[in-house]
Design an enzyme around this catalytic site. Structure first.
Site, PDB file in Angstrom:
ATOM      1  N   HIS A 413       1.078  -0.970   0.266  1.00  0.00           N
ATOM      2  CA  HIS A 413       0.400  -0.077  -0.006  1.00  0.00           C
ATOM      3  C   HIS A 413       1.103   1.002  -0.450  1.00  0.00           C
ATOM      4  O   HIS A 413       2.076   1.525   1.285  1.00  0.00           O
ATOM      5  CB  HIS A 413      -1.100  -0.323   1.062  1.00  0.00           C
ATOM      6  CG  HIS A 413      -1.700   1.355   0.920  1.00  0.00           C
ATOM      7  ND1 HIS A 413      -2.691   2.121   0.712  1.00  0.00           N
ATOM      8  CD2 HIS A 413      -1.881   2.579   2.371  1.00  0.00           C
ATOM      9  CE1 HIS A 413      -2.753   3.129   1.193  1.00  0.00           C
ATOM     10  NE2 HIS A 413      -2.457   3.002   2.325  1.00  0.00           N
ATOM     11  N   ASN A 446      -1.419   8.757  -2.309  1.00  0.00           N
ATOM     12  CA  ASN A 446      -2.221   7.683  -1.562  1.00  0.00           C
ATOM     13  C   ASN A 446      -3.001   7.889  -2.127  1.00  0.00           C
ATOM     14  O   ASN A 446      -4.070   8.411  -1.816  1.00  0.00           O
ATOM     15  CB  ASN A 446      -1.986   7.807  -0.333  1.00  0.00           C
ATOM     16  CG  ASN A 446      -2.578   7.055   0.893  1.00  0.00           C
ATOM     17  OD1 ASN A 446      -3.107   6.537   0.099  1.00  0.00           O
ATOM     18  ND2 ASN A 446      -2.004   7.376   2.145  1.00  0.00           N
TER      19      ASN A 446
END
Length: 514
Positions: A413, A446
């Site tokens: 991630h 992100n």
């Protein structure tokens, strides 16, 4: 008088001749002549095929015995079975029933037919200087807060081509419920349109729909917005996951997998996204300013199937999902927390303990995942290390399993530069292993729960995904959670025509400034 030869030398002392033997040749340095990594690979290969090597002598003996079997021996065996007909029938019926029960109860395979990642229009790109200018023009940030955001941007690992929603490009920014709905619609419908186009699946064929978005949960729900837009069938099973953070994409896949075990021959769609419009922080509390600098617009739609006929056209097969929740620990629970600052402005606060909490959650997750994916050679080394630490020295450094033996590709991630650095170090990964995560953070920022799909798309765009390759998607989220999904490529995967990296993959990877 002295005489010297190739083999020895002699010297005369008082009339006596003494032979001087040269020192024996030294053995070659083992460490320089043999690379230890090849020794480990040999050990790994030996342990992986140990059972086969042990059974080989039995196979040879059995083959030798069969070669000496005559027709008379076969006739005698047939006569013996005739006198034990009831026993033979009972064993046969039991075998048939057992095989039938196995087929009925075994987990149904879950295939990833295809997925798509939303790419916003170019007019929503935000350069650093534009970001800082808009922040200054807003008037709500003091000089200390502006300087803090500038430093975070420079060290974040983000590039100059990430995207912010339309409402935040306005001067002054104009967040509203209507603008937030528009952002959600653009992301969800943009990803779904591409997914339906690439898979040729009709919306009416979707039996399960799972949508995850942590901070934006309107009424009607996001899943209802999709049902209304595409006129999905009335008996569709819909789920809307909120407040579960950046790891909710894996949670959504896990939920869809469980539903596909119950409902036969159907499709499940997973939509993962985050909404920024109404969740931009306009205060001056530094721990709540970090998300402003990291989070950007993005989303993904994934089509899963339990239909056996989809094996041929699918890209991946789901092997494992492992979920770890550390919410019982108060520090972990509070490390990512939505709250009001002293002036009443709402934002998400990130604790200084975040990296330590993430490390603990990762350790717990891979403790469960390891036995499912690691070869027996690594499991033996890990177990031996654990026993040695318990018996001899508890301060001895624990053995870190080599997950590179279990996975070919890693989708970590893209939560921030520090997260990627920490996993690269702890899991002893190479630059190429973390390249998809770094480049996704650089190019798209992100994007929360959808970042692991942009990373997978990067790997495909680079032409690195071969048949049989295993992919580890790992994500962290508020709560605090660490979740993993493991996929296996059922074929050599080529990038889709609408791959988000299609027009820029040639310039990646790029060097990211320190």
């Amino acid at each position: 008088m002295a005489t010297t030869s190739h083999h020895h030398s002699a010297s005369t002392h008082g009339g006596a001749t003494v032979e001087i033997q040269p020192p024996p040749p030294q053995l070659p340095n083992f460490l320089t002549s043999v690379q230890l990594k090849y020794v480990k690979l040999g050990y790994h290969y030996l342990m992986s095929h140990l059972l086969t090597l042990c059974l080989l002598p039995l196979v040879v003996v059995a083959a030798f015995q069969l070669s000496e079997t005559t027709l008379d021996d076969i006739g005698k065996l047939y006569e013996h079975l005739q006198y034990n007909f009831i026993t033979v029938m009972a064993v046969s019926v039991a075998a048939v029933l057992g095989f039938t029960a196995y087929l009925m109860t075994r987990p149904r395979p879950v295939y990833l037919v295809d997925y798509s990642c939303y790419r916003p229009p170019d007019n929503l790109k935000v350069k650093f200087d534009v970001f800082m200018e808009r922040s200054r023009l807003h008037g709500g940030f003091d000089e200390s807060a502006l300087e803090f955001q500038r430093k975070i941007l420079e060290r974040s690992g983000l590039g100059e081509e990430t995207y912010l929603p339309e409402a935040l490009h306005s001067i002054p920014p104009a967040p509203s419920m209507a603008a937030a709905r528009k952002e959600a619609e653009d992301v969800m419908f943009g990803a779904l349109e591409k997914l339906f186009k690439s898979t040729k699946v009709k919306p009416k064929d979707i039996g399960i729909l799972v949508v995850n978005c942590s901070l934006f949960n309107p009424t009607p729900s996001l899943s209802s917005m999709i049902v209304n837009r595409y006129k999905l069938r009335g008996n569709i099973k819909t789920f809307n996951l909120g407040g579960m953070g950046c790891s909710a994409g894996v949670i959504a896949v896990d939920l869809a997998k469980d539903m596909l075990q119950i409902h036969r021959s159907t499709y499940a769609v997973v939509v993962s996204m985050e909404n920024i419009t109404q969740n931009w922080y306009f205060g001056n509390k530094k721990s709540m300013l970090i998300p402003n600098c990291l989070f950007r617009v993005g989303g993904a739609a994934v089509l899963l199937s339990n239909k056996s006929g989809d094996h041929r056209r699918a890209k991946y097969k789901l092997l494992h999902t492992v979920r770890t929740h550390c919410g019982s620990n108060d520090t972990a629970f509070n490390c990512v927390y939505q709250e009001q600052d002293p002036t009443g402005k709402i934002g998400v606060s990130l604790s200084k303990d975040l990296m330590a909490i993430a490390g603990g959650a990762l350790k717990a997750n891979i403790t469960t995942l390891g036995p499912l994916v690691l070869p027996i050679s690594e499991q033996i080394l890990f177990f031996a290390s654990l026993v040695a630490r318990r018996i001899m020295d508890s301060k001895m450094k624990p053995y870190i399993p080599d997950f590179k033996l279990a996975f070919d590709h890693f989708c970590i991630h893209a939560g921030g530069r520090a997260v990627i650095d920490e996993l690269e170090k702890n899991l002893q990964l190479s630059e190429e292993h973390v390249e998809p995560s770094r480049m996704t953070l650089y190019r798209f920022g992100n994007t929360s729960s959808s970042s692991i799909w942009y990373e997978l798309a990067y790997t495909e765009a680079k032409g690195r995904m071969k048949k049989g390759n295993r992919v580890w998607q790992i994500a962290f989220g508020s709560g605090f959670k660490c979740n993993s999904a493991v996929w296996e490529a059922v074929r050599a995967v080529k990038p889709s025509a609408d791959n988000p990296w299609a027009d820029c993959i040639q310039k990646f990877p790029v060097e990211i400034r320190a």
